[in-house]
Motif scaffolding. Structure first.
Motif, short mmCIF file in Angstrom:
data_model
loop_
_atom_site.label_atom_id
_atom_site.label_comp_id
_atom_site.label_asym_id
_atom_site.label_seq_id
_atom_site.Cartn_x
_atom_site.Cartn_y
_atom_site.Cartn_z
N HIS A 93 0.81 0.11 4.24
CA HIS A 93 0.26 0.75 5.17
C HIS A 93 1.05 2.66 5.79
N ARG A 94 0.84 3.54 5.40
CA ARG A 94 0.46 4.76 5.78
C ARG A 94 2.73 4.41 6.53
N ALA A 95 3.26 5.75 6.15
CA ALA A 95 4.69 5.08 6.79
C ALA A 95 5.17 4.20 6.55
N VAL A 96 5.25 3.38 5.65
CA VAL A 96 5.77 2.35 5.12
C VAL A 96 6.55 2.58 4.02
N THR A 97 7.87 2.46 3.99
CA THR A 97 9.31 2.35 2.85
C THR A 97 9.28 1.63 1.79
N HIS A 98 8.77 2.09 0.78
CA HIS A 98 9.02 0.90 0.04
C HIS A 98 9.20 0.84 -1.88
N GLU A 99 9.13 0.29 -2.50
CA GLU A 99 10.10 0.44 -4.02
C GLU A 99 8.61 -1.20 -4.77
N VAL A 100 8.58 -0.04 -5.74
CA VAL A 100 7.53 -1.58 -6.80
C VAL A 100 8.04 -1.29 -8.27
N ARG A 101 7.89 -2.13 -9.09
CA ARG A 101 8.32 -2.55 -10.00
C ARG A 101 7.67 -3.31 -10.89
N ALA A 102 7.20 -2.33 -12.44
CA ALA A 102 6.65 -3.09 -13.57
C ALA A 102 7.38 -3.46 -14.23
N ALA A 103 7.47 -4.13 -15.44
CA ALA A 103 7.36 -4.20 -16.80
C ALA A 103 6.89 -3.08 -17.79
N ASP A 104 8.26 -3.09 -18.81
CA ASP A 104 7.16 -2.17 -20.13
C ASP A 104 5.74 -2.61 -20.62
N ARG A 105 5.02 -1.56 -21.10
CA ARG A 105 3.58 -1.98 -21.98
C ARG A 105 2.82 -2.22 -20.35
N GLN A 106 3.01 -1.71 -19.48
CA GLN A 106 2.35 -2.96 -17.86
C GLN A 106 1.37 -1.55 -17.82
N THR A 107 0.00 -1.92 -17.06
CA THR A 107 -0.78 -0.79 -16.78
C THR A 107 -0.60 -1.23 -15.03
N VAL A 108 -0.65 -0.66 -14.67
CA VAL A 108 -0.76 -0.11 -12.88
C VAL A 108 -1.97 0.55 -12.61
N TYR A 109 -2.42 0.60 -11.19
CA TYR A 109 -3.20 1.35 -10.47
C TYR A 109 -2.57 1.23 -9.41
N ARG A 110 -2.80 2.72 -8.55
CA ARG A 110 -2.11 3.25 -7.38
C ARG A 110 -3.09 3.48 -6.77
#
Length: 281
Positions: A93-110
């Protein structure tokens, strides 16, 4: 992010790439539709030769959804760390501090949104189910041939295809009884869970035979193999920043040697060499 309403040309973004490479380390394509309006959507499509890290991210005006069709995501908000599989996304949700990680050669949609999907009202952050239609449409609108009217219609269906509960997850994906998917979702969130098939069957109040049969129906493989694949997929997200022994313990292996054997069999190199060879796997 105050961009026009038409699909945009691919643009680079400064997202952290853990492993330095000599070729293009990160590619991001950016597509915006109806931006500046409540019903608009911005889609960022990332792919990297090294591990992707969206660190300490916070948006005060836009809600965000992270989804990868080909690997696990590691998410953190507050003191909670959670892993998210391919049939789910991470919602912030907006105003929520967060972190996201993905491995190598991985497609991520945001996906960046001004409106909260109806099913996610009240959810600050966490794993949410993505039904097959929503997954297909996320990929469909992240391309230059998609026009704005098609993308905005797809946005409505994407938002309708999200759900926060296990019941939503099973309802979106099950072809059998749903028992195997319930277990798989729990394991993807916590791959270090040591429960065996018999314990899961007891928790679900079904027979071991029924549960095993459901794993074969849903995944085409037994419980033990599904669990191994989830553990190893999760380990790839962790290995860039943690020692092998710590990763082995975190994903449920009794010893580093057992983890190394399983990892090498699956990926063709040892975990210790993974950071240096990840872009070749």
């Amino acid at each position: 992010m105050s961009l026009g309403g038409q699909p945009m040309s691919p643009r680079r973004h400064s997202v952290s790439v853990t492993e330095p490479v000599t070729t293009d380390p990160l590619w991001c394509e950016e597509y915006g539709y109806g931006l500046g309006r409540t019903g608009g959507i911005l889609v960022l499509k990332y792919r990297s030769a090294g591990a992707l890290e969206f660190g300490e991210n916070r948006q005060d005006f836009l809600h965000q959804l992270y989804w990868s069709p080909d690997g696990m995501l590691s998410s953190r908000y507050g003191a909670r760390t959670q892993f998210v599989g391919q049939r789910e996304a991470f919602w912030a949700h907006r105003a929520v501090t967060h972190e996201v990680r993905a491995a190598d050669r991985q497609t991520v949609y945001r996906l960046c949104l001004r409106e909260v999907p109806a099913a996610l009202g009240g959810l600050r952050a966490g794993a949410v189910s993505v039904n097959p239609e929503a997954a297909r449409l996320i990929q469909a609108i992240a391309r230059r041939t998609c026009d704005e009217s098609e993308a905005l219609a797809a946005r409505t269906r994407i938002m309708a295809g999200l759900g926060p509960t296990t019941a939503d997850f099973v309802g979106h994906h099950a072809t059998g009884t749903g028992f195997a998917l319930t277990v798989a979702r729990a394991l993807s969130h916590d791959p270090g869970d040591e429960a065996g098939l018999a314990e899961w069957a007891e928790r679900l109040h079904v027979s071991v035979k029924t549960l095993q049969r459901d794993f074969e129906r849903e995944f085409g493989m037994p419980y033990s193999k599904v669990r191994t694949k989830l553990r190893l997929s999760t380990s790839r997200v962790l290995l860039e920043t943690r020692p092998v022994a710590d990763v082995a313990h975190r994903v449920g292996y009794s010893s580093p040697s057992a983890f190394i054997t399983a990892f090498t069999k699956e990926y063709g190199c040892t975990p210790g060499r993974y950071a240096g060879r990840g872009h070749e796997l």
